[in-house]
Design a protein around this motif. Structure first.
Motif, short mmCIF file in Angstrom:
data_model
loop_
_atom_site.label_atom_id
_atom_site.label_comp_id
_atom_site.label_asym_id
_atom_site.label_seq_id
_atom_site.Cartn_x
_atom_site.Cartn_y
_atom_site.Cartn_z
N ARG A 227 120.99 14.24 -124.08
CA ARG A 227 120.46 14.65 -123.14
C ARG A 227 121.35 14.87 -122.11
O ARG A 227 122.86 14.73 -122.09
N LYS A 228 120.85 15.67 -121.63
CA LYS A 228 121.24 16.62 -119.57
C LYS A 228 121.50 15.12 -118.84
O LYS A 228 122.28 15.08 -118.12
N ILE A 229 120.23 14.74 -118.76
CA ILE A 229 120.01 14.14 -118.18
C ILE A 229 120.62 12.57 -118.59
O ILE A 229 119.69 12.47 -119.34
N ASP A 230 120.56 11.46 -117.82
CA ASP A 230 121.15 10.17 -118.72
C ASP A 230 120.05 9.49 -117.84
O ASP A 230 119.08 9.09 -117.03
N SER A 231 118.92 9.02 -119.81
CA SER A 231 118.16 8.53 -119.43
C SER A 231 117.63 7.09 -119.30
O SER A 231 116.81 6.92 -118.28
N ARG A 232 118.85 6.47 -118.68
CA ARG A 232 118.88 5.45 -118.32
C ARG A 232 118.49 5.12 -116.70
O ARG A 232 118.08 4.71 -116.25
N ILE A 233 118.60 6.56 -115.89
CA ILE A 233 118.38 6.96 -114.33
C ILE A 233 116.90 6.48 -114.29
O ILE A 233 116.73 5.96 -113.25
N LEU A 234 115.69 6.36 -115.38
CA LEU A 234 114.70 6.39 -115.23
C LEU A 234 114.55 5.65 -115.92
O LEU A 234 113.10 4.59 -115.28
N ILE A 235 114.82 5.21 -116.84
CA ILE A 235 114.68 3.53 -117.37
C ILE A 235 115.08 2.71 -116.99
O ILE A 235 113.70 1.31 -116.91
N TYR A 236 116.09 2.27 -116.20
CA TYR A 236 115.76 1.11 -115.61
C TYR A 236 115.53 0.63 -114.74
O TYR A 236 114.86 -0.42 -114.25
N PRO A 237 115.30 1.45 -113.98
CA PRO A 237 113.97 1.07 -112.51
C PRO A 237 112.76 0.64 -113.00
O PRO A 237 112.04 -0.40 -112.38
N PHE A 238 112.12 1.25 -114.61
CA PHE A 238 111.41 0.99 -114.13
C PHE A 238 110.73 -0.47 -115.04
O PHE A 238 110.18 -1.12 -115.12
N LEU A 239 111.74 -0.60 -115.86
CA LEU A 239 112.01 -2.51 -116.36
C LEU A 239 112.13 -3.27 -115.32
O LEU A 239 112.03 -3.69 -114.70
N PHE A 240 112.51 -3.04 -114.08
CA PHE A 240 112.91 -3.71 -113.25
C PHE A 240 111.72 -3.84 -112.50
O PHE A 240 111.47 -5.03 -111.79
N LEU A 241 110.93 -2.56 -112.16
CA LEU A 241 109.20 -2.80 -111.68
C LEU A 241 108.73 -3.53 -112.83
O LEU A 241 107.67 -4.93 -112.47
N MET A 242 108.47 -3.50 -114.28
CA MET A 242 108.08 -4.53 -115.20
C MET A 242 108.20 -6.03 -114.42
O MET A 242 107.51 -7.17 -115.10
N LEU A 243 109.48 -5.96 -114.20
CA LEU A 243 110.12 -7.37 -114.61
C LEU A 243 109.30 -8.27 -113.22
O LEU A 243 109.33 -8.77 -112.93
N ILE A 244 109.49 -7.33 -112.09
CA ILE A 244 108.96 -7.72 -110.65
C ILE A 244 107.59 -7.86 -110.99
O ILE A 244 107.15 -8.87 -110.29
N GLY A 245 106.71 -7.19 -111.50
CA GLY A 245 105.25 -7.31 -112.24
C GLY A 245 104.94 -8.97 -112.98
O GLY A 245 104.32 -8.97 -112.22
N ALA A 246 105.90 -9.14 -113.48
CA ALA A 246 105.51 -10.23 -114.54
C ALA A 246 105.97 -11.69 -113.18
O ALA A 246 105.41 -12.55 -113.61
N VAL A 247 107.14 -11.50 -112.67
CA VAL A 247 107.90 -12.29 -112.10
C VAL A 247 106.46 -12.55 -110.87
O VAL A 247 106.14 -13.72 -110.76
N ARG A 248 105.92 -11.52 -110.73
CA ARG A 248 105.17 -11.81 -109.14
C ARG A 248 103.67 -12.04 -109.94
O ARG A 248 103.23 -13.13 -109.28
N ASN A 249 102.87 -12.16 -110.44
CA ASN A 249 102.34 -12.63 -111.69
C ASN A 249 102.22 -13.86 -111.79
O ASN A 249 101.08 -14.87 -111.08
N HIS A 250 103.32 -14.06 -111.87
CA HIS A 250 103.66 -15.81 -112.34
C HIS A 250 103.85 -16.78 -110.79
O HIS A 250 102.94 -18.44 -111.03
N ILE A 251 104.26 -16.28 -109.89
CA ILE A 251 104.36 -16.59 -108.79
C ILE A 251 102.96 -16.93 -108.82
O ILE A 251 102.26 -17.79 -107.76
N ASP A 252 101.93 -15.79 -108.64
CA ASP A 252 100.44 -16.36 -108.04
C ASP A 252 99.60 -17.22 -108.98
O ASP A 252 98.48 -17.66 -108.63
N PHE A 253 100.14 -17.16 -109.94
CA PHE A 253 99.17 -18.07 -110.95
C PHE A 253 99.75 -19.45 -110.44
O PHE A 253 99.06 -20.76 -109.80
N SER A 254 101.37 -20.05 -109.66
CA SER A 254 101.83 -21.05 -109.72
C SER A 254 100.86 -21.26 -107.99
O SER A 254 100.46 -22.31 -107.19
N ASN A 255 100.72 -20.31 -106.93
CA ASN A 255 99.94 -20.82 -105.59
C ASN A 255 99.10 -20.75 -106.14
O ASN A 255 98.06 -21.64 -105.51
N GLU A 256 98.04 -20.26 -107.39
CA GLU A 256 97.00 -20.41 -107.55
C GLU A 256 97.01 -22.47 -107.55
O GLU A 256 95.91 -23.18 -107.43
#
Length: 577
Positions: free
Chosen positions: A368-397
């Motif tokens: 590949r000409k473009i390192d795929s990690r430039i796209l993959i890692y930010p997306f994984l971090f966004l998913m991680l943030i979303g999962a943690v955000r869900n947990h915080i919402d459940f805890s506040n509930e």
């Protein structure tokens, strides 16, 4: 080469430190607010662990009947429901000295070890450290895993074991199956059985397809079969303390099953992106969507495709897509699952592994000409943030529920008082049994009935009988209870009328009424096994214990001896290598 190994080792250690910190931070809402999460299953399991805690504290051990928990009714619960893990939790409770501290500790343990377990699965399958770390923390933050923290759903302890089970399963696909793999399989299955029998059942069904595929393609079929058989045999020996009491109690008594869910499709998960369930959150659903497209548009390994296929089978089984009611009508025994939504946990473990392998394949593509990690890692971090955000919402509930209602579910719950301040004070008391004396729950699990058909009768409703016989029995106001010399002792003053005592009688329950041991023919019970006695006028005493069979002691000793020999064998093998 040596520097690479050192570098990878440092990355792994650093990742474990991050997981440790993340596991604490995921409990931040509860730590800050100092509140308890009391869901739909807390009464059942907290009674189990209070019973074992008091046994350890007082030195009055009774492996089978409950002398402290479950209204001191002599019910058999722990002996058929992960007994040694119940004692482990009882020990934790004694160390913590309060229900709040116990919750914090166990919430941390299930979060940390589930993440470490997933991290181990991914690292051992050659997924790079950063991807493994992200998915591990993401996995541990899912509601599926945190349901123990939020609802005291005990099956979620399986979240610790299942990634290790999948790791043992993938080892079947290796060219050479070693004694090290044998030992690991035996250890993992023993752990599953000791913690939660239903998790162990799921584990077997995870292992089967991997073993079959591995066996078909193996060049050393004899070795693979022999080692797997030996692992199974070792597991049987090391879990004799679990399966033998379960077998003995069920053979000798007609037991009520755990609550039967007649409408299983209603308990399955609905695929709804507008109003998603807590278990099947958008983040969890995205894992399956991404891997689905990966398997279509990317050339994946046969191992990855196998894992993906098995993951989607478990996923479909967890949803309303599968005709659960039709299957349950034809095969009633399948209702042991109770809630098909439970099957999502194995699916998530498998899909995370499959998706991680897919990302690893893409990231390793040097063309590949473009390192795929430039796209993959930010997306994984966004998913991680979303999962943690869900947990915080459940805890506040849950925090909001604690501040207003205390409990997220009061179905079948009976309160001695409904005053919130009194109940909250009880949970903060140094007397761990105080909240359990104020709050009870109608529950018929493992009660003995005379008629086998009664245990499977849809029209028989034992909850009311259990309430009248145990929880709200009029004799309770006259009774004095104490535990001495491994005996549960009840005393009361009677006018000589026949009395229903809040005690459950099993075939091996030993009953001594006013100094005289009652024979099986003399013992009378009602429909759910509550003890009926004919007292004398004046003061009466009933002493209850359990006649443990000699064969049980033999099996218990066999289990301990097997653990010792297994540990010695592993240590010797490690030193020799």
């Amino acid at each position: 080469m040596k520097s690479v190994l050192v570098s990878n080792k440092n990355k792994v250690i650093f990742s474990l430190v991050i997981i440790f910190i993340a596991s604490i931070l995921l409990q931040a809402v509860q730590i800050y607010n100092k509140n308890l999460y009391l869901g739909y299953d807390w009464i059942f399991h907290y009674n189990r662990f209070y019973d074992t805690a008091q046994q350890i504290k007082d030195g009055n051990f009774q492996y089978f009947i409950s002398m402290y928990g479950f209204s001191q009714s002599g019910r058999i619960i722990n002996a058929v429901y992960g007994p040694m893990f119940a004692y482990f939790n009882g020990l934790l409770l004694l160390v913590c000295r309060s229900w709040f501290n116990y919750q914090l500790l166990t919430n941390f343990l299930i979060t940390f070890f589930s993440a470490v377990s997933m991290f181990t699965l991914l690292i051992k399958n050659k997924v790079r450290v950063l991807i493994s770390l992200i998915f591990s923390i993401m996995y541990s933050s899912f509601y599926l895993i945190q349901s123990w923290s939020l609802n005291q759903s005990f099956g979620n302890w399986g979240a610790i074991v299942l990634p290790l089970v999948v790791l043992a399963a993938t080892r079947f696909l290796r060219e050479n199956y070693s004694k090290k793999d044998l030992a690991f399989l035996a250890f993992v299955m023993t752990l599953a059985i000791q913690i939660h029998v239903l998790t162990a059942l799921f584990s077997v069904f995870i292992l089967i397809p991997f073993f079959v595929i591995g066996f078909v393609h193996s060049k050393n079929k004899k070795t693979l079969f022999t080692y797997t058989f030996i692992a199974a045999l070792v597991t049987v020996f090391m879990t004799a303390n679990v399966w033998y009491p379960l077998l003995e109690v069920n053979v000798e008594n007609q037991l009520m099953r755990p609550a039967v869910v007649w409408d299983m499709e209603d308990a399955a998960l609905k695929i709804d992106l507008l109003t998603p369930s807590k278990e099947l959150s958008p983040i969890v659903f995205l894992l399956f969507v991404f891997q689905f497209f990966m398997s279509i548009y990317k050339r994946l390994s046969k191992v990855n495709l196998l894992i993906t296929a098995i993951a989607f089978i478990w996923f479909v089984l967890s949803t309303k897509i599968f005709p659960w009611n039709d299957i349950a009508d034809s095969f009633p025994s399948i209702s042991i699952i109770q809630f098909p939504g439970r099957l999502l946990l194995p699916a998530v473990v498998l899909i995370i592994l499959a998706l991680s392998l897919s990302i690893e394949t893409i990231s390793s593509n040097e063309k590949r000409k473009i390192d795929s990690r430039i796209l993959i890692y930010p997306f994984l971090f966004l998913m991680l943030i979303g999962a943690v955000r869900n947990h915080i919402d459940f805890s506040n509930e849950r925090e909001e529920i604690w501040q207003t209602e205390l409990f997220s579910s009061t179905k079948n719950v009976i309160f001695a008082t409904k005053d919130p301040k009194t109940l909250e004070k009880a949970f903060k008391s140094k007397d761990l049994g105080e909240p359990l004396r104020l709050i009870s729950k109608r529950n018929s699990d493992y009660l003995p009935v005379d008629d086998k058909d009664l245990a499977y009768d849809k029209d028989f409703h034992p909850y009311g009988k259990q309430k009248r016989s145990i929880i709200e029995n009029p004799i309770n106001e006259k009774l004095t209870k104490k535990i001495k010399n491994n005996q549960l002792i009840l005393s009361w003053h009677s006018n000589g009328e026949k009395t229903l005592l809040p005690l459950i009688n099993y075939k091996r329950t030993n009953v001594i009424l006013n100094g005289k041991e009652l024979t099986n023919s003399q013992i009378k019970t009602n429909d759910i096994g509550a003890l009926l006695v004919q007292p004398k006028k004046g003061n009466n005493t009933v002493k209850v214990t359990y006649n443990t069979s000699f064969l049980f002691y033999y099996m218990f000793f066999l289990s301990i001896l097997s653990w010792i020999l297994f540990a010695l064998w592993v240590i010797i093998k490690k030193f020799r290598s």
